[in-house]
Design an enzyme around this catalytic site. Sequence first.
Site, short mmCIF file in Angstrom:
data_model
loop_
_atom_site.label_atom_id
_atom_site.label_comp_id
_atom_site.label_asym_id
_atom_site.label_seq_id
_atom_site.Cartn_x
_atom_site.Cartn_y
_atom_site.Cartn_z
N CYS A 277 0.79 -1.24 0.00
CA CYS A 277 0.00 0.00 0.00
C CYS A 277 0.83 1.29 0.00
O CYS A 277 0.77 2.05 -0.96
CB CYS A 277 -0.92 0.00 1.22
SG CYS A 277 -2.13 -1.30 1.17
N1 NAD Z 1 -2.57 -6.24 1.83
C1 NAD Z 1 -3.05 -5.24 2.52
O1 NAD Z 1 -2.75 -5.11 3.70
C2 NAD Z 1 -4.01 -4.22 1.92
C3 NAD Z 1 -4.59 -3.28 2.76
C4 NAD Z 1 -5.49 -2.37 2.24
C5 NAD Z 1 -5.80 -2.39 0.88
N2 NAD Z 1 -5.21 -3.30 0.07
C6 NAD Z 1 -5.61 -3.29 -1.34
O2 NAD Z 1 -6.41 -4.42 -1.61
C7 NAD Z 1 -6.18 -4.91 -2.93
C8 NAD Z 1 -5.77 -6.37 -2.89
O3 NAD Z 1 -4.55 -6.48 -2.15
P1 NAD Z 1 -4.05 -7.84 -1.54
O4 NAD Z 1 -2.97 -7.48 -0.60
O5 NAD Z 1 -5.19 -8.68 -1.04
O6 NAD Z 1 -3.44 -8.53 -2.85
P2 NAD Z 1 -3.00 -10.06 -3.03
O7 NAD Z 1 -1.98 -10.07 -4.10
O8 NAD Z 1 -2.68 -10.65 -1.69
O9 NAD Z 1 -4.31 -10.77 -3.53
C9 NAD Z 1 -4.89 -10.57 -4.76
C10 NAD Z 1 -5.48 -11.89 -5.22
O10 NAD Z 1 -6.15 -11.63 -6.43
C11 NAD Z 1 -5.90 -12.70 -7.33
N3 NAD Z 1 -6.14 -12.19 -8.66
C12 NAD Z 1 -5.37 -11.41 -9.43
N4 NAD Z 1 -5.99 -11.10 -10.58
C13 NAD Z 1 -7.20 -11.69 -10.53
C14 NAD Z 1 -8.30 -11.75 -11.42
N5 NAD Z 1 -8.29 -11.12 -12.58
N6 NAD Z 1 -9.37 -12.48 -11.05
C15 NAD Z 1 -9.38 -13.14 -9.87
N7 NAD Z 1 -8.38 -13.10 -8.96
C16 NAD Z 1 -7.30 -12.40 -9.32
C17 NAD Z 1 -4.49 -13.12 -7.03
O11 NAD Z 1 -4.23 -14.44 -7.44
C18 NAD Z 1 -4.45 -12.95 -5.50
O12 NAD Z 1 -4.84 -14.14 -4.85
C19 NAD Z 1 -5.13 -3.98 -3.52
O13 NAD Z 1 -5.77 -2.97 -4.24
C20 NAD Z 1 -4.46 -3.39 -2.30
O14 NAD Z 1 -3.91 -2.12 -2.57
C21 NAD Z 1 -4.32 -4.23 0.57
#
Ligand code: NAD
Length: 444
Positions: A277
């Site tokens: 983030c």
């Molecule tokens: N990790 C955090 O602490 C956090 C906190 C707040 C916000 N976010 C936001 O949340 C969002 C997701 O982050 P995350 O950390 O969970 O990411 P991540 O990489 O852990 O998870 C994303 C998942 O989406 C899957 N994926 C990718 N493309 C896809 C598609 N087209 N269809 C289906 N699945 C698909 C991936 O295989 C993965 O399992 C981002 O925008 C991030 O900025 C993350």
Amino acid sequence: MELLNKIKDKSAVIGIIGLGYVGLPLGLEFASKGFKVLGFDLDEIKVKNLNEGKTYIKHIASKRIKDVVDKKRFSATKEFDRLPEVDTIIICVPTPLDEHREPDMTYIVSTAETIAKYLRKGQLVSLESTTYPGTTDEILLPLFERSGERDGGNKFEVGKDFYLSFSPEREDPNNPSFNTATIPKVVGGVTPNCLKIATALYNNVVVKTVPVSSTRAAEATKLTENIYRSVNIALVNELKMVFDRMGIDVWEVIDAASTKPFGFQPFYPGPGLGGHCIPIDPFYLTWKAREYEVHTRFIELAGEVNTYMPYYVVEKGSEALNRVKKSLNGSKLLILGVAYKKDIDDMRESPSLRLIELFREKGCEVSYNDPYVPKLPRTRKYQFDMESVELTKENLAKFDLVVLSTDHSDYDYKMIAENASLILDSRNAFVKNGINDSTKIIKA
Ligand SMILES: NC(=O)c1ccc[n+]([C@@H]2O[C@H](COP(=O)([O-])OP(=O)(O)OC[C@H]3O[C@@H](n4cnc5c(N)ncnc54)[C@H](O)[C@@H]3O)[C@@H](O)[C@H]2O)c1
């Protein structure tokens, strides 16, 4: 609104796209509150593991998954033609930056296109991925409106035929005080009906929802939170460098300033920004602001200072070795901690990886230890073929310099201090653990 009733009596089926650090805990929360959850992910291995009740994230126990899988409340699939089975579709896919540090919207766009293929009347779509203000309105809305024309019908009307919202995720992995359920959730809807349905949905799993006037306001809220952190971290990183020149310990100063009961919130310096983030999200606003001929100077400046921090650690490493008549070139160096923050196994954007690269460029022979990362996985930017070395007295003594990059709680700081010949501490971890030995431990 039929969906509202289904949410109220928990017969609504919850679809989650992207079962990562955000989507998985959210899905588990809905399942534990009595909803049936169907998770969608492209990653076959994740889907298989989850359906077998196995975790792949350190701080999410397999038992939590297995409990809801056994009760048939949670399952995962990579078959997106099952989207019509669910009543709500929550999007939690990644939003990284591309190699030019510009938003990489491909995950959101391809997910939205897939949903548009299957969207049916009565569904709610809620975007959670962090993104620039306008994404929901400008990218998702027109695609979903056109879904109605699929079989020669009329455009779908938002707020009537389907509902659309943006609700940013505020996950803080492994935070002992807050989890998905106890963090208030901001929600913005495209229409009043969208907002009503989305808040009703999230009220089932979070302590409090915070409705805002639009999806743009919700998108901007998330960016504001992360920009606030990025700028404040940059500020203390800058102060660290200034105070160091003056012979003042920035950590002592921050602790003293923190005793002020109002008007000051402590942020702590470190070897650089990490995680999915803070190093990334602010630049989504920078990019969008250009469209309005506005420059986000604070964001750029914070980015500049924070990006410089690994270089600063390398400089301090060079100075430290110089003290004992050694150079970076040819020295054996051990990095402690490669996860981007303590006590987790997530190493996305971790500054430790940049440190490995920079120290190698200076001719160091670099090893690492991390109890939670036995092998360095491939990341978007790096592919190091490295495995964590064991943290023994004998191993520690072999290194010319030990660099503490991530202050995991499990580290035996006393043992490390006793057996390493020279230590660079970028987190003030040794002092925090009661070890004050400025002859051997240098703060960076
Ligand atoms: N990790 C955090 O602490 C956090 C906190 C707040 C916000 N976010 C936001 O949340 C969002 C997701 O982050 P995350 O950390 O969970 O990411 P991540 O990489 O852990 O998870 C994303 C998942 O989406 C899957 N994926 C990718 N493309 C896809 C598609 N087209 N269809 C289906 N699945 C698909 C991936 O295989 C993965 O399992 C981002 O925008 C991030 O900025 C993350």
